[in-house]
Motif scaffolding. Structure first.
Motif, PDB file in Angstrom:
ATOM      1  N   TYR A   3       2.660 -11.210 -36.624  1.00 58.96           N
ATOM      2  CA  TYR A   3       1.844 -10.550 -38.081  1.00 58.96           C
ATOM      3  C   TYR A   3       0.408 -10.316 -37.682  1.00 58.96           C
ATOM      4  N   LEU A   4       0.581 -11.416 -37.101  1.00 55.23           N
ATOM      5  CA  LEU A   4      -1.909 -11.604 -37.063  1.00 55.23           C
ATOM      6  C   LEU A   4      -1.864 -10.411 -36.021  1.00 55.23           C
ATOM      7  N   GLN A   5      -0.895 -10.703 -35.009  1.00 54.21           N
ATOM      8  CA  GLN A   5      -0.827 -10.064 -32.825  1.00 54.21           C
ATOM      9  C   GLN A   5      -0.409  -8.697 -33.579  1.00 54.21           C
ATOM     10  N   THR A  64       8.197  -3.733 -36.274  1.00 59.97           N
ATOM     11  CA  THR A  64       6.380  -3.769 -35.673  1.00 59.97           C
ATOM     12  C   THR A  64       5.988  -4.913 -36.218  1.00 59.97           C
ATOM     13  N   GLY A  65       6.391  -5.613 -36.980  1.00 58.94           N
ATOM     14  CA  GLY A  65       5.714  -7.050 -37.446  1.00 58.94           C
ATOM     15  C   GLY A  65       4.770  -7.059 -38.854  1.00 58.94           C
ATOM     16  N   LEU A  66       4.776  -5.723 -38.918  1.00 66.66           N
ATOM     17  CA  LEU A  66       4.295  -5.165 -40.122  1.00 66.66           C
ATOM     18  C   LEU A  66       4.273  -5.596 -41.878  1.00 66.66           C
ATOM     19  N   LEU A  67       3.665  -6.030 -42.351  1.00 67.56           N
ATOM     20  CA  LEU A  67       3.295  -6.285 -43.755  1.00 67.56           C
ATOM     21  C   LEU A  67       4.245  -5.259 -44.541  1.00 67.56           C
ATOM     22  N   VAL A  68       6.153  -4.519 -45.239  1.00 69.14           N
ATOM     23  CA  VAL A  68       5.984  -3.663 -45.681  1.00 69.14           C
ATOM     24  C   VAL A  68       6.243  -3.852 -46.921  1.00 69.14           C
ATOM     25  N   ARG A  69       6.150  -5.108 -48.085  1.00 65.05           N
ATOM     26  CA  ARG A  69       6.320  -5.765 -49.150  1.00 65.05           C
ATOM     27  C   ARG A  69       6.219  -7.323 -49.804  1.00 65.05           C
ATOM     28  N   ARG A  70       5.656  -7.279 -50.787  1.00 63.01           N
ATOM     29  CA  ARG A  70       5.154  -8.864 -51.649  1.00 63.01           C
ATOM     30  C   ARG A  70       4.927  -9.059 -52.762  1.00 63.01           C
ATOM     31  N   THR A  71       6.290 -10.142 -53.027  1.00 62.47           N
ATOM     32  CA  THR A  71       6.301  -9.933 -54.400  1.00 62.47           C
ATOM     33  C   THR A  71       5.768 -11.368 -55.341  1.00 62.47           C
ATOM     34  N   SER A  72       5.588 -11.029 -56.236  1.00 66.07           N
ATOM     35  CA  SER A  72       5.277 -12.982 -57.096  1.00 66.07           C
ATOM     36  C   SER A  72       5.451 -12.820 -58.668  1.00 66.07           C
TER      37      SER A  72
END
Lengths: 360, 491
Positions: free
Chosen positions: B37-39, B172-180
């Motif tokens: 993801y960083l890349q 793609t390595g990209l973020l799609v979703r996050r939960t908390s």
């Protein structure tokens, strides 16, 4: 608790209980003396905290306290205590201050002959220092012109309200010659019985050429009844009879029109025995141009008041607000000045006015 | 609305430089996912070159387009932060040298402590993607699954008090979703952020639009502007003067609790916001003593959702005073003043159930609350709180008991058709009723007159016969005549 706004609604609707009613020598026991001392303190403190003028008409109330307290302590009888208290409160030079003897609460008002109209009660303060009685408690005035009796209950209905002693209530509605409606009642009390009678009369008089409301000898009563009765004769929303000014706020005497109102000519009859709520009604209707007032100047005693029971059993009536009419007239000390000053044959004068309007 | 949670949608995201793994393969290590993801978003060096970040964001209701959030968030890599909010309310909060603070036009300054502070410190981490190894060293890749049409690795960020999980697109390595899970007064609120679009800016690829679900609230968060390395001076993050003054008072042991916290504590100890929100019916009966005049009235009150309400007070000598609403028409009736149908504006002032719901949503009704003093009232040590209505026209004062958090007294102007009545209500003898603390005795002083209300029966969420709310015939007729133009209340 944030969710108690309902208590506000409840209070808002029922707080207007202000009374506008212009209102004995054995040795004292130690407990009576203590009760009298407590009563004195209650009266003194109530005046200090509730009199509509925080400056108490310029009186040095603390000095009056210090001068009066020893007299109460040395008083030898209930009569003397009452006399001292009256002497103190009359320094305020306001109506609606009275000491009501405890005996008045214990004895029933005798079934008197029906009061008569055309009162001979002299204009002036509603109660005098000597007796502290209201006009309603005066001996029935002599009849002058027309007797107005309640045929169904000549003795009148015995009523008690709050800390008022028992009173007799009379109501009369009838049709005068020429079809003119006539309504009379002697106290602004007991709305549960009075208001439906007024409503029925207004309904019966719907096609009358005019209506006369006779408030002669009427010493007042529950203030909001003036607003309630005005609602039968004013069809426009948002009108006010006047306003009362307490230390903390000003409250308007708003008229809420009834579903059915009488919009024809209205005459209000007054005399020196018309006080308080009766004056508020008459002046308000006169100010609004809704009624023509006949008779003589009223008692000039119109202050919203309350009556509390004192530790010694007596009642204490005290003023807690000032009152000015819709057009800014201060009724206390001035009274209502009729449009037509008539000392005798007052009903006939009102009839003649209505008849004259009809002919036009 | 929590700025911390909003900020989570903007926090830097992680990638792996390793090759993407096919579904069904052995799961990668977290480092592979994060570094990819960083890349994909600019590379670790570019992330670490950023010393501060300023982001302007706007949240809108996806259906109506109404703006529900507008804020500017500034953070520094050293942990300082300053968040300036315009919508839904004017407020600022931040972290300065380990002191977490907040100021709002609604409630004034406060210093955060405990979990509140910890959460603020956690969310002040700027561009934490580059530091994931130190922040979330125990992270795990839990599986691979489809999210939003993309095949993703599911990663648990550990340790994290909010139990954060993130899904990264395997391709793609990209973020799609996050939960908390975000702590709240009544428990935890589930928060989900789904990335909808990306933008490159100064060498970093960051989400430019996210769909956010926060409990029942759904909104689209759009990044309006991003700037890096503009706010590296410590002065940027210094406590504002009112907060500085408050912080000094707190250190000296003289600070009063923030009014917002006092009110929230009151709601909590009274049963909790959820209990108020689920209150559907109320029936209260009791007596009302007019102490000075010696009158004792019998009262009955019914209320239910939809603004339906009925109250009667039977006063000896004055008769039955009634007031009510069927949810459309508000009315009142008494022997003295007769019947009256009220315009719909009057309806807003009615309703027990409406009242109860307002307890939890009190912020919608006020523009300002401030703690003014700690003082003794009738022997009770109380915090005095000033409350200003939303329109700024009414000011009430409330006294909350310090020892138990319950409301003891309220002083406020009561609006009536005849004018304003200064009223003081004192709440006593709290009882437990259906999970709520309910005052069974209320002392009232209304413009100098003393009254005493005793509740002898309180029934919450019980069955109520709807007939009690039906309009009396004369009111129905009156309303039909008076509101023939359609000016009657609407549900």
């Amino acid at each position: 608790m944030l969710s108690c706004r309902w208590i506000n609604v409840l209070v808002a609707r029922t707080i207007f209980l202000f009374l506008f009613a212009a209102a004995a020598c054995a040795q004292l026991t130690p407990s009576q003396k203590r009760a009298n001392q407590d009563s004195f303190e209650t009266v003194w403190r109530t005046v200090r905290d509730r009199h509509p003028d925080p400056k108490l008409n310029g009186l040095d109330w603390n000095a009056i306290h210090d001068a009066t307290a020893p007299k109460i302590a040395q008083a030898a009888s209930m009569d003397e205590v009452r006399s001292i208290l009256r002497e103190m409160i009359y320094k305020l030079d306001s109506s609606h201050y009275a000491i009501i003897p405890a005996e008045r609460y214990e004895t029933k008002t005798p079934s008197a002959a029906p009061p008569t109209v055309g009162s001979t009660v002299a204009p002036g303060p509603a109660q005098t220092p000597a007796t502290a009685t209201t006009p309603a408690q005066q001996p029935p005035p002599a009849a002058t012109v027309e007797a107005a009796s309640d045929a169904s209950d000549p003795a009148g209905k015995a009523i008690r309200f709050a800390n008022l002693p028992e009173l007799r209530l009379h109501f009369e509605a009838k049709t005068l010659p020429g079809g003119i409606g006539y309504i009379r009642f002697n106290e602004f009390l007991d709305p549960v019985s009075i208001m439906p009678k007024v409503e029925a009369a207004v309904r019966d008089f719907a096609k009358a050429p005019g209506v006369i409301i006779d408030l002669r000898g009427n010493p007042g009563g529950i203030g909001i009844m003036a607003m309630g009765i005005a609602g039968f004769f004013i069809s426009e929303e948002g009108r006010q009879l006047g306003k009362m000014t307490l230390r903390e706020t000003t409250l308007n005497f708003v008229v809420f029109p009834r579903p059915q109102t009488y919009d024809g000519p209205l005459a209000v009859l007054v005399d020196g025995g018309s006080a308080s709520t009766a004056e508020i009604f008459a002046q308000g209707m006169q100010d609004l141009g809704r009624a023509r007032v006949f008779g003589t100047r009223t008692a000039a005693a119109a202050l919203p008041s309350d009556i509390i029971r004192l530790p010694n059993g007596d009642g204490f009536q005290y003023a807690q607000a000032g009152y000015t009419s819709f057009k800014g007239r201060v009724l206390e000390g001035n009274g209502v000045v009729p449009d037509e000053v008539v000392e005798n044959r007052v009903i006939e004068a009102a009839q003649a006015w209505i008849t004259g309007l009809t002919r036009k | 609305m929590s700025l911390k949670r909003l900020k989570l949608g903007l926090l830097a995201l992680l990638a792996s430089s390793g090759p993407a793994l096919a579904a069904g393969s052995v799961l990668p290590r977290p480092s592979q996912v994060f570094d990819q993801y960083l890349q994909a978003t600019g590379g670790a060096a570019e992330w670490r070159a950023k010393k501060s970040q300023k982001v302007e964001i706007e949240g809108r209701d996806p259906e109506s387009g109404r703006v529900i959030l507008k804020a500017k968030l500034t953070t520094a890599r050293n942990g300082n932060a300053l968040h300036e909010v315009q919508i839904p309310q004017v407020a600022t909060e931040g972290v300065f040298n380990g002191v977490a603070w907040a100021w709002s036009q609604l409630a004034g300054p406060r210093i955060k402590h405990g979990e509140d502070r910890d959460q603020a410190l956690r969310s002040s981490h700027m561009l934490e993607e580059a530091d994931w190894r130190s922040l979330y060293p125990k992270s795990t890749v839990d599986g691979a699954e489809h999210v939003n049409g993309k095949f993703c690795y599911r990663v648990s960020l550990l340790p994290s008090a909010e139990r954060r999980m993130e899904w990264f697109d395997i391709e793609t390595g990209l973020l799609v979703r996050r939960t908390s899970l975000e702590p709240s007064g009544d428990g935890e609120i589930a928060v989900s952020e789904t990335v909808e679009s990306w933008n490159w800016h100064e060498g970093l690829k960051q989400p430019s639009s996210l769909l956010v679900e926060r409990g029942e609230l759904l909104y689209r968060l759009v990044v309006l502007d991003v700037a890096y390395n503009e706010n590296t001076r410590p002065d940027t993050y210094r406590l504002p003067p009112p907060v500085e003054t408050y912080w000094a008072a707190e250190r000296a042991g003289r600070a009063l609790p923030n009014a917002e916290e006092i009110i929230e504590r009151h709601i909590f100890v009274s049963g909790g916001a959820a209990a108020f929100e689920t209150l559907t019916t109320q029936r209260v009966s009791g007596t009302l003593d007019y102490l000075s005049s010696g009158l004792k009235a019998r009262t009955e009150t019914w209320a239910t959702t939809g603004g339906r309400y009925y109250q009667s007070v039977d006063i000896p000598g004055l008769g039955k005073q009634e007031e009510g609403s069927d949810g459309r028409i508000a009315w009142e009736r008494s022997p003295t003043l007769g019947p009256r149908a009220k315009p719909k504006a009057a309806l807003a002032g009615l309703g027990v159930t409406v009242d109860a719901a307002e307890v939890a949503a009190w912020r919608l009704l006020v523009s300002e609350v401030r703690t003014e003093a700690l003082e003794t009232v009738d022997g009770h040590e109380c915090h005095r709180v000033r409350v200003v209505s939303r329109d700024g026209k009414q000011v009430a004062t409330r006294w909350y008991q310090r020892n138990n958090g319950l409301l003891y007294r309220t002083s406020m102007p009561m609006q009536t058709a005849m004018g304003t009545i200064p009223t003081v209500l004192t709440y006593e003898a709290y009882r437990d009723v259906a999970g709520l603390k309910w005052p069974s005795v209320i002392r009232v002083n209304a413009s100098g007159q003393d009254l005493l209300f005793h509740a002898d029966d309180v029934d919450l969420n019980g069955q109520i016969d709807g007939a009690v709310f039906q309009l009396p015939d004369e009111i129905r007729k009156l309303a039909a005549e008076r509101f023939a133009d359609g000016a009657m209340s609407t549900p």
